[in-house]
Design an enzyme around this catalytic site. Sequence first.
Site, mmCIF file in Angstrom:
data_model
loop_
_atom_site.group_PDB
_atom_site.id
_atom_site.type_symbol
_atom_site.label_atom_id
_atom_site.label_comp_id
_atom_site.label_asym_id
_atom_site.label_seq_id
_atom_site.Cartn_x
_atom_site.Cartn_y
_atom_site.Cartn_z
ATOM 1 N N VAL A 1 0.829 -1.207 0.000
ATOM 2 C CA VAL A 1 0.000 0.000 0.000
ATOM 3 C C VAL A 1 0.867 1.261 0.000
ATOM 4 C CG1 VAL A 1 -1.595 1.350 1.431
ATOM 5 C CG2 VAL A 1 -2.040 -1.055 1.012
ATOM 6 N N THR B 1 -5.467 -0.448 7.471
ATOM 7 C CA THR B 1 -6.818 -0.881 7.840
ATOM 8 C C THR B 1 -6.866 -1.067 9.352
ATOM 9 O OG1 THR B 1 -7.017 -1.987 5.715
ATOM 10 C CG2 THR B 1 -8.545 -2.679 7.447
ATOM 11 N N GLU C 1 -7.613 2.406 2.432
ATOM 12 C CA GLU C 1 -7.205 2.147 1.053
ATOM 13 C C GLU C 1 -7.971 0.954 0.490
ATOM 14 O OE1 GLU C 1 -5.331 3.882 -1.109
ATOM 15 O OE2 GLU C 1 -6.199 2.334 -2.368
ATOM 16 N N LEU D 1 -7.291 -0.364 -2.744
ATOM 17 C CA LEU D 1 -6.638 -0.944 -3.931
ATOM 18 C C LEU D 1 -6.579 -2.468 -3.852
ATOM 19 C CD1 LEU D 1 -3.576 -2.002 -3.095
ATOM 20 C CD2 LEU D 1 -3.046 0.402 -3.210
ATOM 21 N N ASN E 1 -14.453 -5.278 2.782
ATOM 22 C CA ASN E 1 -13.752 -6.570 2.699
ATOM 23 C C ASN E 1 -14.619 -7.716 3.207
ATOM 24 O OD1 ASN E 1 -11.543 -5.587 1.468
ATOM 25 N ND2 ASN E 1 -10.141 -5.765 3.188
ATOM 26 N N GLY F 1 -14.125 -21.118 -5.944
ATOM 27 C CA GLY F 1 -12.715 -21.495 -6.066
ATOM 28 C C GLY F 1 -12.229 -22.291 -4.879
ATOM 29 N N CYS G 1 -5.403 -9.503 3.397
ATOM 30 C CA CYS G 1 -6.495 -8.647 3.887
ATOM 31 C C CYS G 1 -7.748 -9.406 4.317
ATOM 32 C CB CYS G 1 -6.833 -7.603 2.839
ATOM 33 S SG CYS G 1 -5.504 -6.412 2.622
ATOM 34 N N LYS H 1 -3.410 -14.862 -5.406
ATOM 35 C CA LYS H 1 -4.203 -14.538 -6.595
ATOM 36 C C LYS H 1 -3.235 -14.170 -7.714
ATOM 37 C CE LYS H 1 -5.213 -9.672 -5.709
ATOM 38 N NZ LYS H 1 -6.253 -8.679 -5.774
HETATM 39 P P1 NAD Z 1 3.165 -4.673 4.077
HETATM 40 O O1 NAD Z 1 3.457 -5.680 5.090
HETATM 41 O O2 NAD Z 1 3.385 -4.977 2.627
HETATM 42 O O3 NAD Z 1 3.956 -3.316 4.374
HETATM 43 C C1 NAD Z 1 4.033 -2.737 5.646
HETATM 44 C C2 NAD Z 1 5.374 -2.035 5.739
HETATM 45 O O4 NAD Z 1 5.421 -1.292 6.951
HETATM 46 C C3 NAD Z 1 6.573 -2.998 5.793
HETATM 47 O O5 NAD Z 1 7.490 -2.674 4.775
HETATM 48 C C4 NAD Z 1 7.170 -2.764 7.182
HETATM 49 O O6 NAD Z 1 8.574 -2.912 7.215
HETATM 50 C C5 NAD Z 1 6.746 -1.336 7.442
HETATM 51 N N1 NAD Z 1 6.762 -0.956 8.852
HETATM 52 C C6 NAD Z 1 6.252 -1.607 9.924
HETATM 53 N N2 NAD Z 1 6.501 -0.926 11.052
HETATM 54 C C7 NAD Z 1 7.160 0.188 10.702
HETATM 55 C C8 NAD Z 1 7.690 1.305 11.407
HETATM 56 N N3 NAD Z 1 7.578 1.379 12.742
HETATM 57 N N4 NAD Z 1 8.305 2.268 10.715
HETATM 58 C C9 NAD Z 1 8.421 2.184 9.387
HETATM 59 N N5 NAD Z 1 7.958 1.183 8.651
HETATM 60 C C10 NAD Z 1 7.325 0.188 9.301
HETATM 61 O O7 NAD Z 1 1.632 -4.264 4.302
HETATM 62 P P2 NAD Z 1 0.560 -3.782 3.212
HETATM 63 O O8 NAD Z 1 0.032 -4.967 2.483
HETATM 64 O O9 NAD Z 1 1.106 -2.635 2.457
HETATM 65 O O10 NAD Z 1 -0.607 -3.281 4.182
HETATM 66 C C11 NAD Z 1 -0.473 -2.106 4.959
HETATM 67 C C12 NAD Z 1 -1.850 -1.760 5.508
HETATM 68 O O11 NAD Z 1 -2.758 -1.482 4.438
HETATM 69 C C13 NAD Z 1 -2.513 -2.895 6.315
HETATM 70 O O12 NAD Z 1 -3.269 -2.341 7.348
HETATM 71 C C14 NAD Z 1 -3.429 -3.556 5.305
HETATM 72 O O13 NAD Z 1 -4.515 -4.201 5.903
HETATM 73 C C15 NAD Z 1 -3.890 -2.356 4.495
HETATM 74 N N6 NAD Z 1 -4.294 -2.655 3.122
HETATM 75 C C16 NAD Z 1 -3.609 -3.545 2.373
HETATM 76 C C17 NAD Z 1 -4.004 -3.787 1.058
HETATM 77 C C18 NAD Z 1 -3.255 -4.794 0.207
HETATM 78 O O14 NAD Z 1 -3.789 -5.154 -0.849
HETATM 79 N N7 NAD Z 1 -2.093 -5.265 0.583
HETATM 80 C C19 NAD Z 1 -5.087 -3.103 0.514
HETATM 81 C C20 NAD Z 1 -5.746 -2.165 1.295
HETATM 82 C C21 NAD Z 1 -5.347 -1.941 2.608
#
Ligand code: NAD
Length: 432
Positions: free
Chosen positions: A11, A121, A149, A151, A209, A254, A261, A321
């Site tokens: 994200v 989230t 978000e 996406l 979701n 499926g 998520c 996916k």
């Molecule tokens: P991710 O695990 O890919 O990325 C999270 C990042 O945060 C990691 O790189 C981690 O190192 C970093 N991080 C953690 N603690 C930190 C700190 N103290 N300082 C700096 N960086 C730090 O997670 P994601 O998939 O990008 O999801 C992030 C949020 O967005 C979650 O709450 C998720 O539910 C939500 N979200 C995800 C998606 C998706 O499709 N992946 C879609 C919508 C919302």
Amino acid sequence: MRIAVVGTGYVGLVAGACFAESGNDVVCVDKDDTKIRTLKRGKIPIYEPGLEELVRRNRAEGRLTFTTTLPKAVRDSSVIFIAVGTPQGEDGSADLKHVLGVAGEIAKAMNGYKVIVDKSTVPVGTSEKVREVIRRATTHPFSVVSNPEFLKQGAAIDDFMKPDRVVIGAEDARAQELMLELYAPFTRTGAPIMVMDCASAELSKYAANAMLASRISFMNEVANVCEVVGADVDHVRKAIGSDRRIGNAFLFPGVGYGGSCFPKDVQAMIRFASDHDYEFKILEAVEKVNALQKSRLFAKIKKHLGSVKGKTVAVWGLAFKPRTDDMREAPSIPLIESLVAAGATVQAYDPEAMKIARGLFGAKITYSSSNYDALKGADCLAIVTEWNEFRRPDFERMRSLMRSPVIFDGRNLFTPDQMKQSGFTYYSVGRS
Ligand code: NAD
């Protein structure tokens, strides 16, 4: 605008790159030094179509930078996004330690008015907790905004650039205006920016979701009923999807939903509802159905082969996916674990997730160089992820490579007629 995005994952990196693309100066912060070093070398640590090009272009133009140093990023920015992970805690609730930890760090580094935007989230009430953490650590003025978000991995850039809607939970006019200005370039085509209170914004993400996960579990149950009564889920799906109140999206049965998520967000919603003495019965069923669905492919394989001990099973698709390398909660994991535990040899292939799979399974399975390579000497093939490149294979070549021509198609990529003609024993989902 000068923006900091804390958390450079799926994200944060997409949001950072897209905000830079619309002309802002963006600094992406992450505590993971390896990730930041990779990004500084111009490499993308994840697979997401179009992202590498977008990051490269905006880095070259000087609008997108990467750092592990949060305080300077905060001092230099007026808007700071929190996009860190909110993993599932032991009791199912969302673990907020990263979000609140970052909020505390931001507070300590503040040097004037800042808008702190929660993009992770998070359960209802989190913006209040973030506000409290910051209030305790600084005297500088600030606003907290909730901006969930929506996406989808695999189509993240498009979703961010052309969102169906932007949801903003903001409780003061100054922050609201800033957010409207920031998102204006992404909503020129008429997508609404919905401004609401923080609690409603936070809940909107979970409700979306949970609704999507419910549709998947519902269709999986419809498919399972089709199998026992002798109906065809493809016909049923089209018949109900043509009803405009239902619509065609998200009606494909499926092997159960996975990813970072749906599983954790369904759990978290059950949990925070229960914290307020509300039992979310539908979601409890959605989860149960999903767990069962994840085990059905293995059960079908076992039933057909009698025993899988000493058998070779090819697996096509490991990511949760297509168009992503993400294997978090992927249905391929319990399938492969069950096969290995029962004594089968697994030969797996995925176009993007092989590196992550190696980290997960080590020497327990064989990693194939192509989908055809995985079929060599296989007693059957299990299709787990619907990558486009699996949709039109050379069936003759497949038959010549396999020990026996048996396919368990967890994604209904082919039709039963087509497979009969090609000489395969074919099991799919919800079709006889
Ligand atoms: P991710 O695990 O890919 O990325 C999270 C990042 O945060 C990691 O790189 C981690 O190192 C970093 N991080 C953690 N603690 C930190 C700190 N103290 N300082 C700096 N960086 C730090 O997670 P994601 O998939 O990008 O999801 C992030 C949020 O967005 C979650 O709450 C998720 O539910 C939500 N979200 C995800 C998606 C998706 O499709 N992946 C879609 C919508 C919302």
